[in-house]
Write an enzyme that holds these catalytic residues in place. Sequence first.
Site, mmCIF file in Angstrom:
data_model
loop_
_atom_site.group_PDB
_atom_site.id
_atom_site.type_symbol
_atom_site.label_atom_id
_atom_site.label_comp_id
_atom_site.label_asym_id
_atom_site.label_seq_id
_atom_site.Cartn_x
_atom_site.Cartn_y
_atom_site.Cartn_z
ATOM 1 N N GLY A 140 0.842 -1.194 0.000
ATOM 2 C CA GLY A 140 0.000 0.000 0.000
ATOM 3 C C GLY A 140 0.871 1.235 0.000
ATOM 4 C CD GLN B 4 3.559 5.651 3.220
ATOM 5 O OE1 GLN B 4 2.591 5.116 2.668
ATOM 6 N NE2 GLN B 4 4.602 4.951 3.632
ATOM 7 C CB CYS C 119 6.339 1.904 7.387
ATOM 8 S SG CYS C 119 5.522 3.391 6.780
ATOM 9 C CG LEU C 120 7.435 1.769 1.111
ATOM 10 C CD1 LEU C 120 6.776 2.209 -0.187
ATOM 11 C CD2 LEU C 120 8.646 0.900 0.838
ATOM 12 C CG HIS D 126 0.383 0.203 7.328
ATOM 13 N ND1 HIS D 126 1.442 -0.318 8.043
ATOM 14 C CD2 HIS D 126 0.917 1.174 6.527
ATOM 15 C CE1 HIS D 126 2.560 0.323 7.691
ATOM 16 N NE2 HIS D 126 2.268 1.227 6.766
ATOM 17 C CD GLU D 127 -1.063 1.963 3.156
ATOM 18 O OE1 GLU D 127 -0.340 0.956 3.218
ATOM 19 O OE2 GLU D 127 -0.607 3.127 3.190
ATOM 20 C CG HIS E 219 0.862 6.016 6.387
ATOM 21 N ND1 HIS E 219 1.993 6.409 7.078
ATOM 22 C CD2 HIS E 219 1.130 4.796 5.901
ATOM 23 C CE1 HIS E 219 2.905 5.448 7.012
ATOM 24 N NE2 HIS E 219 2.407 4.454 6.303
HETATM 25 O O1 LIG Z 1 2.089 2.498 4.036
HETATM 26 C C1 LIG Z 1 2.525 1.624 3.250
HETATM 27 N N1 LIG Z 1 3.799 1.286 3.247
HETATM 28 O O2 LIG Z 1 4.605 1.913 4.091
HETATM 29 C C2 LIG Z 1 4.356 0.300 2.311
HETATM 30 C C3 LIG Z 1 5.340 -0.642 2.959
HETATM 31 N N2 LIG Z 1 4.695 -1.460 3.985
HETATM 32 C C4 LIG Z 1 4.014 -2.555 3.606
HETATM 33 O O3 LIG Z 1 3.843 -2.850 2.460
HETATM 34 C C5 LIG Z 1 3.448 -3.384 4.705
HETATM 35 C C6 LIG Z 1 4.177 -4.436 5.231
HETATM 36 C C7 LIG Z 1 3.630 -5.221 6.246
HETATM 37 C C8 LIG Z 1 2.359 -4.970 6.734
HETATM 38 C C9 LIG Z 1 1.642 -3.919 6.188
HETATM 39 CL CL1 LIG Z 1 0.059 -3.592 6.774
HETATM 40 C C10 LIG Z 1 2.179 -3.118 5.179
HETATM 41 CL CL2 LIG Z 1 1.296 -1.777 4.518
HETATM 42 NI NI NI Z 2 3.492 2.689 5.732
#
Ligand SMILES: O=CN(O)CCNC(=O)c1cccc(Cl)c1Cl
Ligand code: NI
Length: 183
Positions: free
Chosen positions: A60, A65, A110-111, A153-154, A157
Amino acid sequence: MIKMEDIIREGHPTLRQVAKEVPLPPSEEDRKILKELLEYVINSQNTEVAEKYGLRPGIGLAAPQINISKRMFAVHLEDGPGRQHSYALFNPKVVSHSVEKTFLTSGEGCLSVDRNIPGYVPRYSRVTLTGFDIDGKPVKLRLKGLAAIAVQHELDHLNGVMFYDYINPNDPFFEPENSVPIE
Ligand SMILES: O=CN(O)CCNC(=O)c1cccc(Cl)c1Cl
Ligand code: NI
Protein backbone atom coordinates in the site's frame (compact mmCIF):
# COMPACT_ATOMS: atom_id res chain seq x y z
CA MET A 1 6.40 7.74 -11.61
CA ILE A 2 6.93 7.71 -7.84
CA LYS A 3 10.43 6.62 -6.78
CA MET A 4 12.00 6.03 -3.38
CA GLU A 5 13.42 9.57 -3.34
CA ASP A 6 9.82 10.88 -3.39
CA ILE A 7 8.95 9.01 -0.20
CA ILE A 8 9.43 10.99 3.02
CA ARG A 9 10.92 9.28 6.07
CA GLU A 10 10.42 9.32 9.84
CA GLY A 11 11.06 12.74 11.28
CA HIS A 12 9.34 14.53 8.41
CA PRO A 13 6.44 16.44 10.05
CA THR A 14 3.92 15.52 7.32
CA LEU A 15 3.95 11.90 8.58
CA ARG A 16 2.50 13.09 11.88
CA GLN A 17 -0.16 15.40 10.42
CA VAL A 18 -3.88 14.66 9.96
CA ALA A 19 -4.38 14.75 6.19
CA LYS A 20 -7.13 16.86 4.61
CA GLU A 21 -10.28 15.56 2.92
CA VAL A 22 -10.16 15.56 -0.88
CA PRO A 23 -12.84 17.79 -2.47
CA LEU A 24 -15.22 15.72 -4.61
CA PRO A 25 -15.63 15.23 -7.51
CA PRO A 26 -11.88 14.75 -7.59
CA SER A 27 -9.76 17.21 -9.61
CA GLU A 28 -7.54 15.94 -12.42
CA GLU A 29 -4.57 16.64 -10.13
CA ASP A 30 -5.96 14.49 -7.28
CA ARG A 31 -6.88 11.69 -9.72
CA LYS A 32 -3.32 11.77 -11.06
CA ILE A 33 -1.87 11.48 -7.53
CA LEU A 34 -4.12 8.52 -6.65
CA LYS A 35 -3.21 6.76 -9.91
CA GLU A 36 0.49 7.29 -9.17
CA LEU A 37 0.12 5.84 -5.68
CA LEU A 38 -1.44 2.67 -7.12
CA GLU A 39 1.15 2.54 -9.91
CA TYR A 40 3.97 2.67 -7.32
CA VAL A 41 2.52 -0.25 -5.35
CA ILE A 42 2.02 -2.37 -8.48
CA ASN A 43 5.51 -1.46 -9.84
CA SER A 44 7.10 -2.27 -6.49
CA GLN A 45 5.67 -5.79 -6.64
CA ASN A 46 7.04 -6.38 -10.16
CA THR A 47 10.55 -7.78 -9.69
CA GLU A 48 12.01 -6.39 -12.93
CA VAL A 49 10.52 -2.90 -12.49
CA ALA A 50 11.36 -2.79 -8.77
CA GLU A 51 14.97 -3.77 -9.49
CA LYS A 52 15.29 -1.37 -12.42
CA TYR A 53 14.12 1.65 -10.39
CA GLY A 54 15.26 0.56 -6.92
CA LEU A 55 11.72 0.40 -5.53
CA ARG A 56 11.18 -1.09 -2.07
CA PRO A 57 8.12 -3.37 -2.30
CA GLY A 58 4.91 -2.38 -0.59
CA ILE A 59 1.29 -3.55 -0.42
CA GLY A 60 0.00 0.00 0.00
CA LEU A 61 0.98 3.65 -0.19
CA ALA A 62 -0.71 6.75 1.27
CA ALA A 63 -0.43 10.31 -0.09
CA PRO A 64 1.24 11.71 3.07
CA GLN A 65 4.18 9.37 2.34
CA ILE A 66 4.93 11.45 -0.77
CA ASN A 67 4.45 14.63 1.26
CA ILE A 68 0.90 15.24 0.04
CA SER A 69 -1.28 15.66 3.13
CA LYS A 70 -4.54 14.56 1.49
CA ARG A 71 -6.86 11.67 2.43
CA MET A 72 -6.16 9.12 -0.25
CA PHE A 73 -4.32 5.79 -0.46
CA ALA A 74 -3.82 2.79 -2.72
CA VAL A 75 -3.56 -0.91 -1.79
CA HIS A 76 -2.65 -3.80 -4.06
CA LEU A 77 -2.15 -7.26 -2.66
CA GLU A 78 -2.73 -10.95 -3.11
CA ASP A 79 -4.04 -12.67 0.02
CA GLY A 80 -4.57 -16.14 -1.38
CA PRO A 81 -4.33 -17.97 -4.68
CA GLY A 82 -6.05 -15.77 -7.23
CA ARG A 83 -7.39 -13.51 -4.43
CA GLN A 84 -6.16 -10.12 -5.63
CA HIS A 85 -7.23 -6.84 -4.06
CA SER A 86 -6.64 -3.46 -5.63
CA TYR A 87 -8.05 -0.35 -3.96
CA ALA A 88 -7.44 3.30 -4.71
CA LEU A 89 -9.62 5.44 -2.45
CA PHE A 90 -10.37 9.07 -1.66
CA ASN A 91 -11.56 9.97 1.86
CA PRO A 92 -11.59 6.41 3.23
CA LYS A 93 -13.27 5.77 6.58
CA VAL A 94 -13.77 2.73 8.80
CA VAL A 95 -17.49 2.77 9.57
CA SER A 96 -17.56 -0.47 11.57
CA HIS A 97 -15.15 -3.17 12.71
CA SER A 98 -14.97 -6.47 14.55
CA VAL A 99 -14.23 -6.61 18.26
CA GLU A 100 -11.82 -9.39 17.43
CA LYS A 101 -8.29 -8.31 16.60
CA THR A 102 -5.59 -9.77 14.40
CA PHE A 103 -1.89 -9.21 13.78
CA LEU A 104 0.79 -10.37 11.37
CA THR A 105 3.21 -12.69 13.17
CA SER A 106 5.90 -11.22 10.88
CA GLY A 107 5.08 -7.72 12.14
CA GLU A 108 4.74 -4.72 9.82
CA GLY A 109 7.07 -2.50 7.83
CA CYS A 110 6.76 0.94 6.26
CA LEU A 111 8.43 2.69 3.32
CA SER A 112 8.71 5.77 5.53
CA VAL A 113 10.63 3.81 8.19
CA ASP A 114 14.21 2.87 7.28
CA ARG A 115 14.63 0.37 10.07
CA ASN A 116 13.14 -2.95 11.14
CA ILE A 117 10.89 -2.61 14.17
CA PRO A 118 9.96 -6.06 15.44
CA GLY A 119 6.70 -6.68 17.25
CA TYR A 120 3.03 -7.44 16.81
CA VAL A 121 0.75 -4.66 15.53
CA PRO A 122 -2.81 -5.35 16.78
CA ARG A 123 -5.43 -4.49 14.17
CA TYR A 124 -9.19 -5.14 13.80
CA SER A 125 -9.74 -8.54 12.14
CA ARG A 126 -12.58 -7.23 9.98
CA VAL A 127 -13.41 -3.69 8.87
CA THR A 128 -16.16 -2.06 6.83
CA LEU A 129 -14.67 0.83 4.89
CA THR A 130 -16.42 3.56 2.91
CA GLY A 131 -14.68 5.88 0.48
CA PHE A 132 -14.75 7.15 -3.08
CA ASP A 133 -13.08 5.54 -6.08
CA ILE A 134 -10.88 7.24 -8.72
CA ASP A 135 -14.01 8.66 -10.40
CA GLY A 136 -15.48 9.91 -7.12
CA LYS A 137 -18.05 7.11 -6.94
CA PRO A 138 -18.95 5.96 -3.41
CA VAL A 139 -17.60 2.52 -2.47
CA LYS A 140 -18.19 0.29 0.57
CA LEU A 141 -15.75 -2.52 1.31
CA ARG A 142 -15.96 -5.32 3.86
CA LEU A 143 -12.43 -6.63 4.40
CA LYS A 144 -10.70 -9.25 6.51
CA GLY A 145 -7.22 -10.76 6.72
CA LEU A 146 -4.26 -9.02 5.13
CA ALA A 147 -6.50 -6.63 3.16
CA ALA A 148 -8.09 -5.42 6.41
CA ILE A 149 -4.64 -4.98 7.99
CA ALA A 150 -3.28 -3.10 4.98
CA VAL A 151 -6.13 -0.58 4.81
CA GLN A 152 -5.77 0.07 8.56
CA HIS A 153 -2.02 0.71 8.08
CA GLU A 154 -2.80 3.16 5.24
CA LEU A 155 -5.65 4.86 7.07
CA ASP A 156 -3.25 5.42 9.98
CA HIS A 157 -0.95 7.34 7.61
CA LEU A 158 -3.85 9.73 6.92
CA ASN A 159 -4.11 10.35 10.68
CA GLY A 160 -0.40 10.74 11.44
CA VAL A 161 -0.12 7.29 13.06
CA MET A 162 2.80 4.91 12.45
CA PHE A 163 2.55 1.11 12.80
CA TYR A 164 5.05 1.00 15.64
CA ASP A 165 2.85 3.30 17.74
CA TYR A 166 0.83 0.15 18.53
CA ILE A 167 3.70 -2.16 19.48
CA ASN A 168 3.73 -2.95 23.19
CA PRO A 169 6.99 -1.35 24.41
CA ASN A 170 7.30 -3.74 27.39
CA ASP A 171 6.58 -6.86 25.38
CA PRO A 172 6.59 -6.31 21.60
CA PHE A 173 5.37 -9.87 21.03
CA PHE A 174 2.52 -9.63 23.50
CA GLU A 175 -0.56 -11.31 21.99
CA PRO A 176 -3.57 -9.09 22.72
CA GLU A 177 -6.53 -11.06 24.08
CA ASN A 178 -9.30 -11.90 21.61
CA SER A 179 -6.82 -11.71 18.76
CA VAL A 180 -6.12 -14.14 15.91
CA PRO A 181 -2.55 -14.21 14.49
CA ILE A 182 -1.95 -14.28 10.73
CA GLU A 183 1.18 -16.18 9.68
O1 LIG B 1 2.09 2.50 4.04
C1 LIG B 1 2.52 1.62 3.25
N1 LIG B 1 3.80 1.29 3.25
O2 LIG B 1 4.61 1.91 4.09
C2 LIG B 1 4.36 0.30 2.31
C3 LIG B 1 5.34 -0.64 2.96
N2 LIG B 1 4.69 -1.46 3.98
C4 LIG B 1 4.01 -2.55 3.61
O3 LIG B 1 3.84 -2.85 2.46
C5 LIG B 1 3.45 -3.38 4.71
C6 LIG B 1 4.18 -4.44 5.23
C7 LIG B 1 3.63 -5.22 6.25
C8 LIG B 1 2.36 -4.97 6.73
C9 LIG B 1 1.64 -3.92 6.19
CL1 LIG B 1 0.06 -3.59 6.77
C10 LIG B 1 2.18 -3.12 5.18
CL2 LIG B 1 1.30 -1.78 4.52
NI1 NI C 1 3.49 2.69 5.73
